[in-house]
Design a protein around this motif. Structure first.
Motif, PDB file in Angstrom:
ATOM      1  N   GLY A  37     -69.780  -6.613 -18.658  1.00 41.04           N
ATOM      2  CA  GLY A  37     -68.843  -6.034 -17.705  1.00 41.04           C
ATOM      3  C   GLY A  37     -68.780  -4.525 -17.791  1.00 41.04           C
ATOM      4  N   ILE A  38     -69.888  -3.906 -18.172  1.00 38.60           N
ATOM      5  CA  ILE A  38     -69.949  -2.453 -18.345  1.00 38.60           C
ATOM      6  C   ILE A  38     -70.979  -1.883 -17.380  1.00 38.60           C
ATOM      7  CG2 ILE A  38     -70.516  -0.594 -19.953  1.00 38.60           C
ATOM      8  CD1 ILE A  38     -69.781  -2.512 -22.229  1.00 38.60           C
ATOM      9  N   SER A  39     -70.615  -0.814 -16.705  1.00 34.49           N
ATOM     10  CA  SER A  39     -71.592  -0.129 -15.861  1.00 34.49           C
ATOM     11  C   SER A  39     -72.174   1.043 -16.647  1.00 34.49           C
ATOM     12  CB  SER A  39     -70.934   0.383 -14.575  1.00 34.49           C
ATOM     13  OG  SER A  39     -69.997   1.383 -14.879  1.00 34.49           O
ATOM     14  N   ARG A  40     -73.342   1.488 -16.248  1.00 32.74           N
ATOM     15  CA  ARG A  40     -73.976   2.617 -16.948  1.00 32.74           C
ATOM     16  C   ARG A  40     -73.098   3.867 -16.917  1.00 32.74           C
ATOM     17  NH1 ARG A  40     -78.196   1.829 -19.847  1.00 32.74           N
ATOM     18  NH2 ARG A  40     -79.568   0.189 -19.174  1.00 32.74           N
ATOM     19  N   SER A  41     -72.351   4.042 -15.853  1.00 32.64           N
ATOM     20  CA  SER A  41     -71.508   5.238 -15.745  1.00 32.64           C
ATOM     21  C   SER A  41     -70.315   5.200 -16.698  1.00 32.64           C
ATOM     22  CB  SER A  41     -71.018   5.412 -14.308  1.00 32.64           C
ATOM     23  OG  SER A  41     -70.219   4.311 -13.922  1.00 32.64           O
ATOM     24  N   ALA A  42     -70.002   4.029 -17.242  1.00 33.77           N
ATOM     25  CA  ALA A  42     -68.858   3.894 -18.139  1.00 33.77           C
ATOM     26  C   ALA A  42     -69.236   4.059 -19.611  1.00 33.77           C
ATOM     27  CB  ALA A  42     -68.196   2.537 -17.939  1.00 33.77           C
ATOM     28  N   ILE A  43     -70.526   4.173 -19.907  1.00 33.90           N
ATOM     29  CA  ILE A  43     -70.973   4.217 -21.304  1.00 33.90           C
ATOM     30  C   ILE A  43     -70.389   5.420 -22.050  1.00 33.90           C
ATOM     31  CG2 ILE A  43     -73.000   4.551 -22.772  1.00 33.90           C
ATOM     32  CD1 ILE A  43     -74.540   2.723 -20.866  1.00 33.90           C
TER      33      ILE A  43
END
Length: 69
Positions: free
Chosen positions: A52-58
């Motif tokens: 449930g993680i997008s690359r932009s949230a890393i």
């Protein structure tokens, strides 16, 4: 006759100890940030989607992990 107490040496030593502790804390937080960031970056898009993680949230997740220390 006046008496004085020289407390500068103790205060200076304390400031150095606080600086070293602060520096060690910043280094530890940076290490946590880097390891979290690198681990999440190494995951595939599919693995991230499963979490449930997008690359932009890393980056934000790595910052939160370092601050939670």
């Amino acid at each position: 006759m006046a008496y004085t107490t020289d407390t500068r040496a103790t205060g200076f030593g304390q400031r150095i100890a606080e600086f070293r502790a602060s520096l060690a804390d910043r280094i530890a937080r940076q290490k946590i940030y880097r390891s979290t960031y690198n681990e999440l970056q190494s995951l595939t898009d599919r693995d991230l989607a499963d979490l449930g993680i997008s690359r932009s949230a890393i980056k934000g997740i790595a910052i939160e992990a370092a601050q939670a220390r």
